[in-house]
Design a protein around this motif. Structure first.
Motif, PDB file in Angstrom:
ATOM      1  N   GLN A  31      26.490 -27.123 -16.650  1.00  0.00           N
ATOM      2  CA  GLN A  31      25.515 -26.362 -15.855  1.00  0.00           C
ATOM      3  C   GLN A  31      24.136 -26.463 -16.510  1.00  0.00           C
ATOM      4  O   GLN A  31      24.031 -26.736 -17.705  1.00  0.00           O
ATOM      5  N   PRO A  32      23.069 -26.202 -15.739  1.00  0.00           N
ATOM      6  CA  PRO A  32      21.726 -26.226 -16.345  1.00  0.00           C
ATOM      7  C   PRO A  32      21.644 -25.295 -17.559  1.00  0.00           C
ATOM      8  O   PRO A  32      20.956 -25.601 -18.526  1.00  0.00           O
ATOM      9  N   GLU A  33      22.349 -24.176 -17.482  1.00  0.00           N
ATOM     10  CA  GLU A  33      22.386 -23.270 -18.631  1.00  0.00           C
ATOM     11  C   GLU A  33      23.834 -23.237 -19.146  1.00  0.00           C
ATOM     12  O   GLU A  33      24.711 -22.645 -18.518  1.00  0.00           O
ATOM     13  N   GLU A  56      35.132 -15.384 -22.162  1.00  0.00           N
ATOM     14  CA  GLU A  56      36.415 -15.102 -22.803  1.00  0.00           C
ATOM     15  C   GLU A  56      37.564 -15.340 -21.835  1.00  0.00           C
ATOM     16  O   GLU A  56      37.517 -14.893 -20.693  1.00  0.00           O
ATOM     17  N   ARG A 111      25.580 -19.349 -23.860  1.00  0.00           N
ATOM     18  CA  ARG A 111      25.470 -17.999 -23.322  1.00  0.00           C
ATOM     19  C   ARG A 111      26.878 -17.477 -23.009  1.00  0.00           C
ATOM     20  O   ARG A 111      27.612 -18.102 -22.247  1.00  0.00           O
ATOM     21  N   ILE A 112      27.211 -16.345 -23.587  1.00  0.00           N
ATOM     22  CA  ILE A 112      28.532 -15.758 -23.337  1.00  0.00           C
ATOM     23  C   ILE A 112      28.404 -14.851 -22.117  1.00  0.00           C
ATOM     24  O   ILE A 112      27.685 -13.859 -22.130  1.00  0.00           O
ATOM     25  N   VAL A 113      29.089 -15.231 -21.077  1.00  0.00           N
ATOM     26  CA  VAL A 113      28.983 -14.537 -19.792  1.00  0.00           C
ATOM     27  C   VAL A 113      30.205 -13.635 -19.605  1.00  0.00           C
ATOM     28  O   VAL A 113      31.320 -14.047 -19.925  1.00  0.00           O
ATOM     29  N   GLN A 169      31.710 -12.000 -14.055  1.00  0.00           N
ATOM     30  CA  GLN A 169      30.738 -12.842 -13.342  1.00  0.00           C
ATOM     31  C   GLN A 169      31.334 -14.212 -13.013  1.00  0.00           C
ATOM     32  O   GLN A 169      31.099 -14.762 -11.940  1.00  0.00           O
ATOM     33  N   MET A 173      32.220 -15.651  -9.142  1.00  0.00           N
ATOM     34  CA  MET A 173      31.762 -16.938  -8.608  1.00  0.00           C
ATOM     35  C   MET A 173      32.947 -17.797  -8.175  1.00  0.00           C
ATOM     36  O   MET A 173      32.921 -18.437  -7.114  1.00  0.00           O
ATOM     37  N   GLU A 222      17.735 -13.388 -16.539  1.00  0.00           N
ATOM     38  CA  GLU A 222      18.275 -13.921 -15.288  1.00  0.00           C
ATOM     39  C   GLU A 222      19.785 -14.004 -15.358  1.00  0.00           C
ATOM     40  O   GLU A 222      20.366 -14.047 -16.448  1.00  0.00           O
ATOM     41  N   GLY A 223      20.397 -14.114 -14.191  1.00  0.00           N
ATOM     42  CA  GLY A 223      21.843 -14.298 -14.157  1.00  0.00           C
ATOM     43  C   GLY A 223      22.196 -15.692 -14.639  1.00  0.00           C
ATOM     44  O   GLY A 223      21.331 -16.573 -14.715  1.00  0.00           O
ATOM     45  N   PRO A 224      23.451 -15.905 -14.984  1.00  0.00           N
ATOM     46  CA  PRO A 224      23.884 -17.259 -15.352  1.00  0.00           C
ATOM     47  C   PRO A 224      23.542 -18.233 -14.229  1.00  0.00           C
ATOM     48  O   PRO A 224      23.581 -17.863 -13.056  1.00  0.00           O
ATOM     49  N   SER A 225      23.223 -19.461 -14.588  1.00  0.00           N
ATOM     50  CA  SER A 225      22.726 -20.405 -13.580  1.00  0.00           C
ATOM     51  C   SER A 225      23.758 -20.714 -12.501  1.00  0.00           C
ATOM     52  O   SER A 225      23.396 -21.150 -11.410  1.00  0.00           O
ATOM     53  N   LEU A 281      25.628 -18.586 -10.887  1.00  0.00           N
ATOM     54  CA  LEU A 281      25.761 -17.539  -9.878  1.00  0.00           C
ATOM     55  C   LEU A 281      24.841 -17.806  -8.695  1.00  0.00           C
ATOM     56  O   LEU A 281      23.705 -18.238  -8.878  1.00  0.00           O
ATOM     57  N   PHE A 313      25.117  -8.330  -9.487  1.00  0.00           N
ATOM     58  CA  PHE A 313      25.287  -7.998 -10.903  1.00  0.00           C
ATOM     59  C   PHE A 313      23.990  -7.449 -11.512  1.00  0.00           C
ATOM     60  O   PHE A 313      23.855  -7.374 -12.722  1.00  0.00           O
ATOM     61  N   TYR A 322      20.931  -8.594 -11.692  1.00  0.00           N
ATOM     62  CA  TYR A 322      19.909  -9.450 -12.292  1.00  0.00           C
ATOM     63  C   TYR A 322      18.721  -9.477 -11.336  1.00  0.00           C
ATOM     64  O   TYR A 322      18.891  -9.548 -10.122  1.00  0.00           O
ATOM     65  N   ARG A 343      17.824  -6.689 -17.491  1.00  0.00           N
ATOM     66  CA  ARG A 343      18.949  -6.019 -16.835  1.00  0.00           C
ATOM     67  C   ARG A 343      19.215  -4.683 -17.544  1.00  0.00           C
ATOM     68  O   ARG A 343      20.298  -4.436 -18.060  1.00  0.00           O
ATOM     69  N   THR A 402      30.150  -4.148 -16.279  1.00  0.00           N
ATOM     70  CA  THR A 402      31.429  -3.740 -16.862  1.00  0.00           C
ATOM     71  C   THR A 402      31.971  -4.912 -17.676  1.00  0.00           C
ATOM     72  O   THR A 402      31.652  -6.072 -17.404  1.00  0.00           O
ATOM     73  N   GLU A 441      35.440  -6.498 -20.083  1.00  0.00           N
ATOM     74  CA  GLU A 441      36.882  -6.418 -20.292  1.00  0.00           C
ATOM     75  C   GLU A 441      37.231  -6.296 -21.765  1.00  0.00           C
ATOM     76  O   GLU A 441      38.380  -6.029 -22.107  1.00  0.00           O
ATOM     77  N   SER A 442      36.267  -6.551 -22.638  1.00  0.00           N
ATOM     78  CA  SER A 442      36.548  -6.440 -24.072  1.00  0.00           C
ATOM     79  C   SER A 442      35.281  -6.015 -24.805  1.00  0.00           C
ATOM     80  O   SER A 442      34.166  -6.202 -24.319  1.00  0.00           O
ATOM     81  N   SER A 487      34.133  -7.375 -27.503  1.00  0.00           N
ATOM     82  CA  SER A 487      33.356  -8.552 -27.924  1.00  0.00           C
ATOM     83  C   SER A 487      32.500  -9.075 -26.767  1.00  0.00           C
ATOM     84  O   SER A 487      31.346  -9.497 -26.970  1.00  0.00           O
ATOM     85  N   GLU A 488      33.043  -9.027 -25.572  1.00  0.00           N
ATOM     86  CA  GLU A 488      32.286  -9.464 -24.393  1.00  0.00           C
ATOM     87  C   GLU A 488      31.066  -8.556 -24.192  1.00  0.00           C
ATOM     88  O   GLU A 488      29.957  -9.010 -23.923  1.00  0.00           O
ATOM     89  N   ASP A 535      26.988  -9.561 -24.496  1.00  0.00           N
ATOM     90  CA  ASP A 535      26.048  -9.352 -23.389  1.00  0.00           C
ATOM     91  C   ASP A 535      24.923  -8.401 -23.807  1.00  0.00           C
ATOM     92  O   ASP A 535      23.783  -8.557 -23.379  1.00  0.00           O
ATOM     93  N   PHE A 592      22.463 -10.411 -25.787  1.00  0.00           N
ATOM     94  CA  PHE A 592      21.684 -11.254 -24.871  1.00  0.00           C
ATOM     95  C   PHE A 592      20.605 -10.406 -24.188  1.00  0.00           C
ATOM     96  O   PHE A 592      19.440 -10.809 -24.097  1.00  0.00           O
TER      97      PHE A 592
END
Lengths: 294, 363
Positions: A118-120, A125, A137-139, A143, A147, B71-74, B76, B84, B86, B92, B137, B139-140, B142-143, B147, B150
């Motif tokens: 992807q571009p980014e 996990e 980037r950890i998404v 999300q 998608m 911004e959102g991940p590219s 999305l 979400f 963004y 955010r 939200t 799930e863990s 670490s997640e 975020d 970021f």
């Protein structure tokens, strides 16, 4: 299901290979005719196991082409004016009357999201693949799932259609897992990527595996909700990390070969036998056949 | 000719009977002498309470160069990215209701305040960020941590790249605990567990709001000296008050404090302006017609009036619907690039699948 042996099979033409057209004429002409007229020309074909799908169906198609098994009829949707997914319609399904319906529909959604970088660059996990690329980037999983859910919408609706149209035991077969070898991808995809104006940079294999597994999980959940039996990747064809093992790859970045297809057919035979014996994991649920409208 | 008294000959807008808007509320324009203009090249970041969402949306629709640092991940799609949250604000962050919350967000972003607060658990078992519990939200743990890191990096990016910061003050009431961290929502409302022995209610005074505002402004200026600020006060009443009194009384008290603090801050700094969106919505001229049936939410006609006045004064020559400059290239362009990427990959896969369907030689 009626007992049919290989010896009963008519070898010419191969009865396992189904055509999207009723008779040999232009597909456009066929689409203009009312279904009743078509039925008059050729009644719906009875089949023990009807396999329908897009490109991933090729693996079983290749096996049946060389080694027909009269229990199976396989319809590999050809490219038409519409998208290949759109070709799967009540009108098309009405041409067949299977005892068991098998979907090999879709299966490339994870590739659309993550085959080419992807571009980014991102990662997320996935408990079954405990590798994280911290420089990406950890998404949040939610999300990625959202998608994939969106991308799977069309495919899922067709799998659902199969179940609802026939009201028979229905199976969905997952597409094969990703190929970890980036050199293999570059060899078979690089030119396509360049011609499409994309850098032939591939998402790291563990992330592609995560996407594949998350996509499968979404499909499996929908299948379970609909009473559709879900068959995951063929265990025999996986390497130690869960990728498609080398003997099952072909000169192609995403599809498996006929050797893989042979395992799929074995799994389908086991399912069909279980249905016959009344012990299928997801036997025919009482689902009234869908009234087709086209 | 000498004046008979100091009010003789004053500008019409200084005289209630002569100022436009009494006979026709749509003509009400209480903004006078803005301190600066917002240029098409200025990167505008918005933040604040829920009314700030309207401001951001309209500025974007009117072609302002809205800065979206986070911004959102590219991958999305635009609607999913919006779902979400963004692009709602520059980062955010969710709604920032109090000036203390803004100040702490900035300090947390630069590692100057670390209350050591991890994720809250929601009723559904998912985790959320106590500082933006309704935004995401997880799930863990670490997640969540990834975020949050970021997000805070993007707050720094916003601070260092913005030209104009539009901040809407919303509340004086807040909740905290022994760490001093300010939560946008009371623990237990959208996550976490309310513990009366730990969680404390606060109601900031004028001095506290002014101190926090000035500190936040100074913080941003220290890292980006040319930034200009537009302060507004949200006209949206409190949903509930933490004090045992009528919510309307708490609302007027809160809004009065915010209004005074915004004026005091603007009066003391040439780079800070006050924009009277609060006045436009709540003015007697409008006879309450800018509030929705719940007597709380501001309707689109009210927002349009506010933004028409905003554009008139900060984007000279532009009216609502006009475009003073090109919309921010960043997010749109990035989203476009992503869409092109997806389409290109689709085409490739389609080609490959065609090959697959046609080719029986590649076994």
């Amino acid at each position: 299901m009626a007992a049919v042996t290989k010896s009963d099979a008519v070898t010419t033409p191969n009865p396992c290979i189904l055509d999207a057209k009723t008779i040999d004429w232009s597909a456009d002409m066929e689409k203009r005719l009312p279904r009743m007229v078509l039925r008059g020309l050729k009644p719906a074909r009875k089949l023990p196991v009807f396999v329908i799908g897009l490109s991933h169906t090729r693996s079983v198609y290749d096996v049946l082409k060389d080694d027909p098994d009269p229990r199976f009829g396989v319809l590999l949707i050809p490219k038409g004016k519409r998208s290949r997914l759109d070709e799967i319609s009540p009108r098309l399904l009405s041409r067949f009357e299977p005892e068991i319906a098998v979907s090999m529909i879709g299966g490339n959604e994870h590739n659309l999201l993550g085959l080419i970088e992807q571009p980014e660059p991102f990662d997320f996990e996935e408990p079954s693949v405990p590798i994280m690329f911290e420089d990406r980037r950890i998404v949040p999983r939610a999300q990625v799932r959202a998608m994939l859910n969106l991308m799977l919408t069309g495919m899922l609706s067709k799998v659902r259609l199969l179940k609802r149209f026939y009201g028979k035991p229905t199976v969905h077969v997952a597409s094969p897992p990703p190929i970890p070898d980036n050199e293999h991808l570059a060899q078979h995809l690089g030119a396509f990527a360049k011609s499409a104006g994309l850098e032939p940079r591939f998402t790291p294999a563990p992330i592609r595996l995560k996407l594949y597994r998350m996509g499968n999980q979404i499909v499996k959940e929908m299948c379970e909700a609909e009473g559709i039996h879900f068959i995951g990747p063929m265990e025999e064809a996986l390497d130690e990390n869960g990728f498609l093992a080398a003997p099952y790859r072909k000169a192609d970045p995403t599809h498996a070969n006929a050797r893989y297809g042979a395992h799929v057919l074995d799994a389908l035979r086991a399912y069909a036998d279980a249905v016959s014996a009344g012990g299928a994991p997801h036997p025919a649920r009482v689902t009234p056949p869908l009234e087709s409208t086209s | 000719m000498t004046q008979r008294h100091p009010y003789e000959g004053i500008a019409y807008y200084r005289n209630w009977r002569r100022a436009a808007g009494v006979a026709n509320h749509t003509e009400l324009d209480p903004m006078v002498n803005p301190k600066f203009a917002i240029l098409p090249s200025d990167k505008v970041a918005t933040s604040g309470s829920c009314f700030a969402q309207h401001v951001a949306r309209h500025l974007k629709a009117n072609g302002f160069n809205i800065l979206i640092a986070e911004e959102g991940p590219s991958f999305l799609t635009a609607p999913l990215a919006r779902e979400f949250q963004y692009g709602v604000y520059a980062t955010r962050s969710g709604n920032i209701y109090t000036s203390r919350q803004l100040r702490q967000l900035l300090e947390r972003a630069y590692g100057l305040f670390d209350p050591g607060i991890g994720a809250w658990t929601r009723e559904d078992g998912m985790l959320c960020d106590p500082f933006r519990p309704q935004v995401a939200t997880y799930e863990s743990e670490s997640e969540f941590r990834a975020d949050r890191a970021f997000h805070l990096a993007k707050v720094r990016e916003m601070v260092e790249n913005l030209s104009v910061f539009v901040f809407t003050l919303g509340l004086t009431e807040a909740w905290t605990d022994e760490t001093g961290a300010i939560y946008p929502l009371a623990p237990g409302v959208a996550g976490g567990t309310y513990d009366p022995t730990r969680h404390r209610f606060l109601n900031f005074s004028v001095d506290e709001v002014v101190d926090d505002l000035r500190a936040a402004i100074a913080f941003i200026k220290a890292r980006n000296p040319s930034v200009k600020f537009v302060l507004t006060v949200s006209p949206v009443p409190l949903m509930a008050t933490g004090i045992d009194r009528h919510v309307l009384v708490s609302t007027t008290h809160s809004k009065a404090i915010l209004r005074v603090a915004a004026q005091a801050t603007a009066d003391a700094d040439d780079a800070v302006d006050y924009f009277p969106s609060y006045e436009i919505i709540t003015a007697p001229h409008t006879r309450g017609r800018y509030f929705g049936p719940d007597a709380r939410s501001v309707n689109e006609a009210g927002v349009n009036h506010v933004m028409r006045v905003f554009l008139k004064h900060y984007a000279p020559g532009a009216t609502s619907g006009a475009r003073p400059g090109k919309a921010a290239a960043g997010p749109k362009a990035a989203r476009g690039a992503s869409a092109r990427h997806t389409k290109a990959v689709e085409d490739i896969v389609e080609v490959l699948c065609d090959e697959e369907a046609l080719d029986d030689t590649r076994r």
